[in-house]
Scaffold this active site. Structure first.
Site, PDB file in Angstrom:
ATOM      1  N   GLU A 172       0.745  -1.315  -0.052  1.00 18.34           N
ATOM      2  CA  GLU A 172      -0.112  -0.059  -0.002  1.00 18.34           C
ATOM      3  C   GLU A 172       0.811   1.348   0.072  1.00 18.34           C
ATOM      4  OE1 GLU A 172      -3.031  -0.039   3.080  1.00 18.34           O
ATOM      5  OE2 GLU A 172      -4.041  -2.083   2.120  1.00 18.34           O
ATOM      6  N   GLU A 291      -5.614  -8.564  -0.220  1.00 20.26           N
ATOM      7  CA  GLU A 291      -6.224  -8.104   1.087  1.00 20.26           C
ATOM      8  C   GLU A 291      -7.664  -7.696   0.780  1.00 20.26           C
ATOM      9  OE1 GLU A 291      -4.919  -5.035   3.919  1.00 20.26           O
ATOM     10  OE2 GLU A 291      -2.845  -5.519   3.236  1.00 20.26           O
TER      11      GLU A 291
END
Length: 499
Positions: A172, A291
């Site tokens: 991320e 995720e």
């Protein structure tokens, strides 16, 4: 209400990569300490791994687990988690404002994964660190011997390489919450050079580049395009992350969120293929949805947790029956896109937004979302068949055509069976769900498993762990080449046919 599903052997989505049923363990909250690892627990093995937890994990049949993060990895020094435990440093984890003891690191986790019948998806730190440290950990894990880090592994008691095949290039990195976040240009360049070096050490590994942190990020789209323009020749996958909430407390909207997942997947596929065309490449980049889950229940509680504790209770969502229905829909969405989604990770596995919960020193139990995941992981292996569905729809802000039935079928040639997964999104309508088996004329019903409950907000707890569980009481009858299944209101269904 009536609905019809037609199954065709030639109308295939693609072969399902078993790694689509992966999960995730981060050094966050009680995922590791008090989750998979608790040396003083009465069930713990010789390495301190809880065996009551391990038994539940094995029921999920998870082929790959992402580790060690997550936000945690962007400040992690992997060398802290190898060798003599007595000499390992305690560190500040800035991501989750916790103290990391480093009792568990790559040495222990790769052994845990082997005992769990799983592989490791290892993430490298591209926040505070870079290509050199990524080179070093690949050498430690995968190089046979005769070099500093490979011989250090052998000195630490592991003669054979860990042979970790899948590696994530950071986590991320567009998120402002991330330690040493980067622009797309900055990340694209460092990811490219890191990928080159890692594959020079071990050409057989597969690499995952970071996509943007979610569909709703302002960077989404431009980030993927820029990163892939830098890394296309060196990586194999790009990641997708997305969590779903029900702050509106509207089941009609909440249970339609899987349509958002499908749009997200299709958008990233389009970006990947546009870069492929621009580069005149023959290579196809696939997707790692590493995720995904429901996450919102614990947000208020987490704000009350004092910082700098060891393994504090963080992100401990208690899941409802309603959440399980959406997780079933999300799993169906992943299977429906298995031609490009080759890996996915339910985030996470134990205690932290997880299907499995524990008490420190006490019991372990399965949350509501455990069961649809277990069903699809175990029975969703083989070839996904394109669902040719006739079904009534409803309208909301997600879509003007939300089908009341969410469904997909999987043909397992090895086991010679066809399995249909289906969710009834209707609150009050039983659906007569006809399944056209004309191309599977010898099909015989094995069982119809259903999960229903009168209360959408029902949960499983330590004191009542079997409050929401599936049963084989579902009704399906075969009349010639047609099976008629009864899908009760708000239900999760698994219908298995032997061929």
């Amino acid at each position: 209400m009536k609905a019809k599903l037609t199954l065709s052997k030639i109308s295939k989505i693609g072969s399902i990569d078993k790694r689509i049923y992966g999960s995730f363990i981060e050094h966050l909250g009680r995922a590791v300490y008090g989750g998979i690892y608790e040396p003083d627990h009465e069930t713990s093995d010789d390495m301190g791994f809880r065996q009551d937890v391990m038994e539940l994990i094995k029921e999920l049949n998870i082929p790959i687990v992402r580790y060690p993060g997550g936000n945690f990895v962007s400040g992690y020094r992997w060398e802290d988690g190898i060798g003599d435990k007595a000499k390992r440093p305690r560190r500040l984890d800035l991501a989750w404002k916790s103290i990391e003891t480093n009792e568990v690191g790559v040495d222990e986790f790769q052994e845990w994964a082997e005992r769990a019948n799983s592989d490791v998806m290892m993430a490298v730190n591209l926040g505070t660190r870079g290509p050199r440290e990524a080179q070093d950990i690949v050498e430690y894990c995968n190089f046979p011997g005769g070099t500093y880090y490979s011989d250090l592994r052998r000195k630490n008691g592991f003669e054979k390489p860990f042979d970790i095949r899948v590696w994530c290039l950071g986590n991320e990195m567009d998120g402002p919450w991330q330690t040493c976040a980067k622009t797309a240009e900055e990340y694209g360049r460092i990811a490219c050079e890191t990928a080159k070096i890692m594959k020079w050490v071990d050409p057989s590994i597969e690499l995952v580049a970071c996509g943007s942190s979610s569909l709703t990020m302002p960077t989404f789209g431009d980030w993927e395009r820029t990163v892939l323009e830098h890394t296309y020749d060196y990586v194999d996958y790009i990641s997708l992350h997305q969590y779903y909430n029900n702050y509106e407390n509207d089941p009609d909207v909440f249970l339609a969120r899987s349509l958002e997942m499908e749009t997200f997947i299709e958008s990233v596929v389009a970006i990947c293929d546009s870069v492929k065309a621009k580069k005149h490449s023959k290579k196809t980049i696939n997707l790692s949805f590493d995720e995904w889950n429901v996450w919102f229940h614990s947000h208020g509680q987490d704000k009350k947790v004092e910082p700098w504790g060891v393994a504090p209770s963080l992100l401990e969502d208690v899941y409802t029956f309603e959440d399980a229905l959406l997780v079933g829909c999300l799993l169906i969405a992943l299977v429906k896109h298995c031609d490009r989604v080759k890996m996915a990770c339910l985030a996470q596995l134990v205690n932290v937004i997880a299907p499995i919960m524990t008490e420190n020193g006490g019991t372990a139990w399965a949350q509501t979302i455990f069961y649809p995941f277990m069903h699809v992981s175990n029975y969703g292996r083989g070839t996904a068949l394109k669902p040719i569905l006739e079904c009534e729809t409803y309208e909301n802000k997600i879509s003007d055509k939300v089908p009341y039935v969410e469904t997909v079928a999987v043909h397992n040639e090895e086991k010679n069976e066809v399995v249909v997964f289906a969710v009834n999104r209707s609150a009050d309508q039983t659906i007569d769900f006809s399944i056209d088996l004309s191309e599977f004329r010898n099909a015989k019903l094995v069982e119809h498993t259903e999960m229903i409950h009168s209360d959408l907000k029902a949960t499983n707890t330590a004191s009542n762990p079997k409050n929401v569980v599936p049963s084989t009481t579902g009704t399906t009858n075969i009349d010639g080449i047609t099976a008629i299944a009864t899908l009760k209101p708000y239900s999760w269904n698994v219908i298995r046919f032997a061929l």
